[in-house]
Design a protein around this motif. Structure first.
Motif, short mmCIF file in Angstrom:
data_model
loop_
_atom_site.label_atom_id
_atom_site.label_comp_id
_atom_site.label_asym_id
_atom_site.label_seq_id
_atom_site.Cartn_x
_atom_site.Cartn_y
_atom_site.Cartn_z
N CYS A 200 0.83 -1.21 0.00
CA CYS A 200 0.00 0.00 0.00
C CYS A 200 0.86 1.26 0.00
O CYS A 200 0.55 2.24 -0.68
CB CYS A 200 -0.93 0.00 1.21
N LYS B 98 -10.52 8.95 -7.18
CA LYS B 98 -9.45 8.54 -6.26
C LYS B 98 -9.72 9.11 -4.86
O LYS B 98 -9.57 8.40 -3.85
CB LYS B 98 -8.11 9.03 -6.81
N GLN B 99 -10.11 10.37 -4.80
CA GLN B 99 -10.41 11.00 -3.50
C GLN B 99 -11.60 10.34 -2.82
O GLN B 99 -11.60 10.12 -1.61
CB GLN B 99 -10.67 12.49 -3.70
N MET C 106 -12.62 7.25 -3.23
CA MET C 106 -12.17 5.93 -2.76
C MET C 106 -11.50 6.06 -1.39
O MET C 106 -11.80 5.30 -0.46
CB MET C 106 -11.17 5.33 -3.75
N LYS C 107 -10.57 7.00 -1.29
CA LYS C 107 -9.83 7.16 -0.03
C LYS C 107 -10.77 7.58 1.10
O LYS C 107 -10.66 7.08 2.22
CB LYS C 107 -8.70 8.18 -0.21
N ALA C 108 -11.71 8.47 0.79
CA ALA C 108 -12.64 8.94 1.81
C ALA C 108 -13.56 7.82 2.29
O ALA C 108 -14.01 7.82 3.44
CB ALA C 108 -13.47 10.10 1.27
N VAL D 25 -10.72 2.87 1.51
CA VAL D 25 -9.73 1.94 0.95
C VAL D 25 -8.39 2.12 1.66
O VAL D 25 -8.10 3.18 2.22
CB VAL D 25 -9.54 2.12 -0.57
N ASP D 26 -7.58 1.08 1.64
CA ASP D 26 -6.27 1.16 2.29
C ASP D 26 -5.27 1.95 1.44
O ASP D 26 -4.33 2.55 1.98
CB ASP D 26 -5.74 -0.25 2.55
N ALA D 27 -5.47 1.93 0.12
CA ALA D 27 -4.62 2.70 -0.81
C ALA D 27 -5.33 2.73 -2.15
O ALA D 27 -6.13 1.83 -2.46
CB ALA D 27 -3.24 2.06 -0.95
N ALA D 28 -5.04 3.75 -2.95
CA ALA D 28 -5.69 3.88 -4.26
C ALA D 28 -4.69 4.41 -5.28
O ALA D 28 -3.77 5.17 -4.95
CB ALA D 28 -6.90 4.81 -4.18
N GLY E 200 -8.64 0.57 -5.85
CA GLY E 200 -8.38 0.70 -4.42
C GLY E 200 -8.19 -0.68 -3.82
O GLY E 200 -8.85 -1.65 -4.23
N VAL F 125 -17.28 0.82 0.50
CA VAL F 125 -16.51 1.45 -0.58
C VAL F 125 -17.24 1.28 -1.92
O VAL F 125 -17.40 2.24 -2.69
CB VAL F 125 -15.10 0.83 -0.68
#
Length: 287
Positions: A210, A232-233, A235-237, A240-243, A254, A265
């Motif tokens: 990650c 991408k933003q 997903m993170k919000a 997800v652990d990483a995108a 993600g 998610v």
């Protein structure tokens, strides 16, 4: 004899662009792995020597512009095969998405026809042929997880990463890989990212995987297509652990370790774009 061959999508866990080559391509170093989102090719021999391709999606070309068609013709000529083949492609992988759908179809055609035509060529020879068709085809021939160098055709298979869920989200746009590379401005050296990713996978460390996600093409694609940054933003919000963007885009993936997060998610993204998939890593090499 009829064969059904899976053609899985790939994601780039890392993608470094190291410089421009004399042949016009870019020197890259990247770690790729396959996910459980696949096209399917139904292949059977023909006695008339012709190569015929049909697609489940009518808007996609089924003639000389199709990579699976090109793969069949190339293999037929390479081995002087008298038989032909009928290939029906069921598309599940989004088109022009950075997931190597066309390249995977070409690789599946090479592997399937190698069996149906009784050629018994090793994967190494099929991969060498595949490199004529496109930089991602050799990786798709081998499958699994690999460190790719050169223009992407030099493949070093590595162990599978630890299992996790992968959320894929593609906005309703297509991205030209050639155009993205044309706009690429070189940095001093990005090589450490792919080396770090390969080391993280060999150490079987999900946390380090990650941390090591990197795609040099994001610096070009994201400013051109703000919707990719928004996905991408989001997903993170949503947890997800990483995108990261895959390939030249526009698909974003993600990584999610805990299944409990998965639905949250997935649902957050389904309300944001139409093409969203929850899949697993495949990771293992083709036999």
């Amino acid at each position: 004899m009829k064969r059904s061959i899976k053609a899985p999508a790939k994601i780039n866990l890392s993608l470094d662009v190291l410089g421009k080559r004399d042949d016009g391509y870019h020197e890259v170093k990247m770690v790729m792995t396959q996910v459980d989102l696949s096209d399917r090719l139904d292949i059977e021999p023909r006695d008339d020597g012709a190569v015929k391709v049909e697609m489940s999606e009518g808007f996609l070309p089924a003639d000389h512009r199709n990579l699976a068609y090109q793969a069949a013709v190339l293999l037929k000529q390479h081995c002087n095969v008298k038989q032909g083949a009928s290939i029906y492609i069921y598309k599940n992988i989004p088109v022009a998405a950075g997931l190597a759908g066309g390249s995977s179809d070409a690789a599946a055609a090479l592997r399937g026809l190698n069996e149906i035509w009784g050629l018994h060529l090793p994967l190494e020879e099929l991969a060498e042929l595949g490199a004529v068709l496109g930089s991602d085809v050799p990786f798709c021939v081998y499958g699994g997880t690999a460190l790719a160098t050169g223009r992407g055709e030099c493949i070093e298979t590595i162990s599978a990463p630890p299992p996790c869920w992968v959320i894929l989200a593609k906005p309703p746009i297509g991205v030209s890989t050639g155009e993205i590379y044309k706009r690429m401005r070189m940095k001093e050296n990005n090589e450490a990212y792919s080396d770090s990713m390969a080391a993280a996978i060999r150490d079987y460390s999900y946390r380090d995987i990650c941390r090591s996600l990197y795609n040099a093409l994001e610096q070009v694609t994201l400013p051109m297509y703000p919707e990719i940054t928004q996905i991408k933003q989001r997903m993170k919000a949503s947890g997800v652990d990483a995108a990261l963007m895959s390939g030249s885009g526009p698909t974003v993936f993600g990584l999610v370790k805990k299944e409990a997060k998965l639905n949250r998610v997935y649902n957050a993204l389904r309300g944001f774009c139409d093409q969203v998939y929850a899949v697993r890593l495949l990771g293992e090499k083709n036999a």
